[in-house]
Design a protein around this motif. Structure first.
Motif, short mmCIF file in Angstrom:
data_model
loop_
_atom_site.label_atom_id
_atom_site.label_comp_id
_atom_site.label_asym_id
_atom_site.label_seq_id
_atom_site.Cartn_x
_atom_site.Cartn_y
_atom_site.Cartn_z
N ALA A 14 27.96 45.19 4.50
CA ALA A 14 28.12 46.03 5.67
C ALA A 14 29.57 45.98 6.15
O ALA A 14 30.16 44.91 6.26
N GLY A 15 30.13 47.15 6.44
CA GLY A 15 31.52 47.25 6.84
C GLY A 15 32.48 47.42 5.68
O GLY A 15 33.67 47.69 5.90
N TYR A 63 25.94 61.96 10.39
CA TYR A 63 25.85 60.50 10.33
C TYR A 63 26.94 59.85 9.50
O TYR A 63 27.06 58.62 9.49
N ARG A 67 33.45 58.16 8.74
CA ARG A 67 33.29 57.05 7.81
C ARG A 67 33.49 57.46 6.36
O ARG A 67 34.08 56.72 5.59
N SER A 85 33.29 51.71 6.14
CA SER A 85 32.40 51.24 7.21
C SER A 85 30.94 51.40 6.83
O SER A 85 30.12 51.90 7.60
N LEU A 86 30.60 50.96 5.64
CA LEU A 86 29.24 51.13 5.12
C LEU A 86 28.23 50.37 5.96
O LEU A 86 28.50 49.29 6.48
N LYS A 87 27.05 50.97 6.06
CA LYS A 87 25.94 50.39 6.80
C LYS A 87 24.76 50.19 5.86
O LYS A 87 24.64 50.90 4.87
N PRO A 88 23.87 49.25 6.17
CA PRO A 88 22.70 49.07 5.31
C PRO A 88 21.89 50.35 5.12
O PRO A 88 21.33 50.57 4.04
N GLU A 89 21.85 51.21 6.13
CA GLU A 89 21.10 52.45 6.01
C GLU A 89 21.76 53.46 5.08
O GLU A 89 21.17 54.51 4.79
N ASP A 90 22.97 53.17 4.60
CA ASP A 90 23.61 54.00 3.58
C ASP A 90 23.06 53.72 2.19
O ASP A 90 23.40 54.43 1.24
N VAL A 121 23.93 48.46 0.19
CA VAL A 121 24.73 47.84 1.24
C VAL A 121 23.91 46.72 1.87
O VAL A 121 22.83 46.97 2.40
N SER A 123 23.36 43.50 4.60
CA SER A 123 23.71 43.19 5.97
C SER A 123 24.16 41.75 6.10
O SER A 123 24.07 40.96 5.16
#
Length: 123
Positions: A14-15, A63, A67, A85-90, A121, A123
Motif C-alpha cells: 500500500a502506497g 477513484y 493517483r 499511491s496504490l491501495k489494497p482495493e486496487d 496490493v 496492506s
C-alpha cells in the motif's frame, strides 16, 4: 483485430507504485482509443482510464484521479498506466483494451483485449 500484451503487474505494498505496459500489434490504425480496465474476484470489469489514439485525450475513473496516469508512446505502439499511491482495493487483474471510440468507458465499446496482468496490493 489488434493484438495486445500487458506486462508490469506484480505485488506492491500500500502506497507503492507499479507501471503497466500494453504493447499493441496488428491493425493498430483502427484502435481509435485504448484503455485500461480491471476486474477483481467476484466483481464486474470496471473502467480505469482511456486515451484517444489520434488527439491524446485522457479519461479517468474518479477513484484513480490523482493517483494513476495513462500515457502512450506511438513510436512503440505501447500504452502505459503509471499507478502511484496504490491501495489494497486496487488489487485486480488489469486488462488492456483497444478499438473504442473517443470517450469510450464501457467494456463493450472495445473490440480487442489483452489477457490481463495481475496487480496485488498488500496492506
Amino acid at each position: 483485430q489488434v493484438q495486445l500484451v500487458e506486462s508490469g503487474g506484480g505485488l506492491a505494498q500500500a502506497g507503492g507504485s507499479l507501471r503497466l505496459s500494453c504493447a499493441a500489434s496488428g491493425r493498430t490504425f483502427n484502435y481509435y482509443a485504448m484503455g485500461w480496465f480491471r476486474q477483481a474476484p467476484g466483481k464486474e470489469r470496471e473502467f480505469v482510464a482511456a486515451i484517444s489514439s489520434s488527439v491524446g485525450r485522457l479519461y479517468y475513473a474518479e477513484y484513480v484521479k490523482g493517483r494513476f496516469t495513462i500515457s502512450r508512446d506511438n513510436a512503440k505502439n505501447t500504452m502505459y498506466l503509471q499507478m502511484n499511491s496504490l491501495k489494497p482495493e486496487d488489487t485486480a487483474v488489469y486488462y488492456c483494451a483497444a478499438g473504442g471510440h473517443v470517450g469510450a468507458m464501457n467494456p463493450g465499446d472495445f473490440g480487442s483485449w489483452g489477457q490481463g496482468t495481475q496487480v496485488t496490493v498488500s496492506s
